[in-house]
Scaffold this active site. Structure first.
Site, PDB file in Angstrom:
ATOM      1  N   ASP A 271     -20.990  -0.669 -42.257  1.00  0.00           N
ATOM      2  CA  ASP A 271     -19.695  -0.094 -42.597  1.00  0.00           C
ATOM      3  C   ASP A 271     -19.836   1.410 -42.836  1.00  0.00           C
ATOM      4  OD1 ASP A 271     -16.814  -0.473 -43.745  1.00  0.00           O
ATOM      5  OD2 ASP A 271     -17.910   0.609 -45.302  1.00  0.00           O
TER       6      ASP A 271
ATOM      7  N   GLU B 286     -21.683   2.241 -36.549  1.00  0.00           N
ATOM      8  CA  GLU B 286     -20.696   1.352 -35.940  1.00  0.00           C
ATOM      9  C   GLU B 286     -20.708   0.018 -36.689  1.00  0.00           C
ATOM     10  OE1 GLU B 286     -17.909  -0.536 -34.216  1.00  0.00           O
ATOM     11  OE2 GLU B 286     -18.249   1.528 -33.573  1.00  0.00           O
TER      12      GLU B 286
ATOM     13  N   ASP C   6     -14.616   9.052 -36.515  1.00  0.00           N
ATOM     14  CA  ASP C   6     -13.918   8.626 -35.300  1.00  0.00           C
ATOM     15  C   ASP C   6     -13.665   7.124 -35.358  1.00  0.00           C
ATOM     16  OD1 ASP C   6     -12.725   8.845 -32.835  1.00  0.00           O
ATOM     17  OD2 ASP C   6     -14.598   8.822 -31.699  1.00  0.00           O
TER      18      ASP C   6
END
Length: 272
Positions: free
Chosen positions: A134, A107, A152
C-alpha cells in the site's frame, strides 16, 4: 470471438493480449497496429498506461510528459518514489534519463505488477526497485527521504480515501528532502477549473503549481514544501537543458507547470 467483439468497441483497433481479474474488475492489456501497448482498468475505462516497449523516452500519454516536466523543480534528483505503477511508463522513463538515481515504485495490485513485467518492458535492477504494498503504508514507514515523490495512484472516478487526507500529505512531506517536491496526477472537475484535490494540496504546501493536460482530464499538481519561489524563466531554461540532455521527442518547456497558490491559504492567483 467475445474478445474480438469487445476489441471492436475500442476507439481504435487494438489486439487484446491479456485480461486479468482483480477485485475492482478486469485489467486489460492491448496492442495497436504500431506496437504500442495499453493498460486499461475495465472495458470502458481510461488508459492507465501507454507504452511502446523498447522506447522508454517515448512517453505516449501527455500526462506522463507533464509529470516528466515537473523534474525542472529538482533537475538532478538522487532518490525518487513513484506510487502507482500501471504499465511502468514513468519509472522506466526516469530510469533511462536519470541513470544514477535510486527509484522506488510502489504498486498495491499484484496483477498490475505482473503485467508491467510481462507486457510493458518494466524490469528492476540495481537502481529501480518495485514494492508490492500500500502506498500510504510505504510512505509512513521509516526510510530515507526522497527528492521527488510522484503520486500516480488516484483513480479516474474515485480518490483513495487514505491518500486524500491532511495527515497523508503531512506524512508525504515528512519523506521529502528540504528542496524536494510532491507531484500528483489527479482528475480535473468536468467543466470547472481545478480538481477535487486542489483545496487539500493548497492547504498542505507553501507553494502549489499545476498543469492541465490538454488532451485529457488530467491535472498535474506540484507541491513545494518551502516558500522560495523559483523564477519561471529559470524553470523554462532548465526544461530546455533537460530536453536536450535526455533527447526526449516532445516539448518539455511547453509542459512546465504554473503557480496557482503561495502560502498555506486558499487564495488562487491568475495563472494566465
Amino acid at each position: 470471438m467475445a474478445l474480438g467483439r469487445v476489441s471492436r468497441a475500442f476507439e481504435f483497433p487494438r489486439t487484446i493480449l491479456h485480461v486479468a481479474k482483480s477485485p475492482s474488475g478486469p485489467i486489460i492489456v492491448s496492442e495497436d497496429d504500431e506496437g504500442r501497448r495499453y493498460l486499461q482498468f475495465g472495458w470502458i475505462g481510461a488508459f492507465q498506461s501507454a507504452v511502446w516497449p523498447g522506447f522508454p523516452l517515448r512517453l505516449e500519454l501527455d500526462y506522463t510528459r507533464a509529470v516528466a516536466a515537473t523534474l525542472v523543480f529538482v533537475p538532478e534528483p538522487s532518490r525518487i518514489l513513484v506510487v502507482g505503477l500501471g504499465g511502468g511508463a514513468i519509472p522506466t522513463f526516469l530510469r533511462a534519463v536519470l541513470p544514477h538515481a535510486h527509484i522506488d515504485a510502489v504498486e498495491i495490485q499484484p496483477q498490475v505488477l505482473d503485467m508491467a513485467r510481462r507486457y510493458f518492458d518494466f524490469h528492476e535492477d540495481e537502481a529501480l526497485h518495485a514494492h508490492l504494498t500500500d502506498g500510504r503504508r510505504f510512505i509512513e514507514a521509516p526510510g530515507a527521504p526522497y527528492d521527488v515523490i510522484i503520486l500516480d495512484a488516484y483513480g479516474a472516478r474515485t480518490i483513495p480515501p487514505t491518500m486524500a487526507t491532511r495527515e497523508f500529505m503531512q506524512a508525504t512531506q515528512a519523506r521529502l528532502t528540504p528542496d524536494g517536491v510532491v507531484v500528483g496526477n489527479v482528475l480535473r472537475k468536468t467543466g470547472r477549473p481545478g480538481s477535487l484535490m486542489d483545496p487539500l494540496w493548497k492547504a498542505s504546501f507553501p507553494q502549489l503549481y499545476a498543469f492541465d493536460v490538454k488532451t485529457s482530464d488530467n491535472r498535474i499538481l506540484v507541491g513545494l514544501p518551502h516558500a522560495r519561489r523559483p523564477l519561471r524563466a529559470e524553470l523554462l531554461a532548465r526544461a530546455g537543458r533537460l530536453a536536450r540532455e535526455w533527447g526526449v521527442p516532445f516539448n518539455l518547456r511547453a509542459r512546465v507547470a504554473r503557480r496557482v497558490s503561495q502560502g498555506l491559504s486558499r487564495k488562487t492567483v491568475n495563472t494566465r
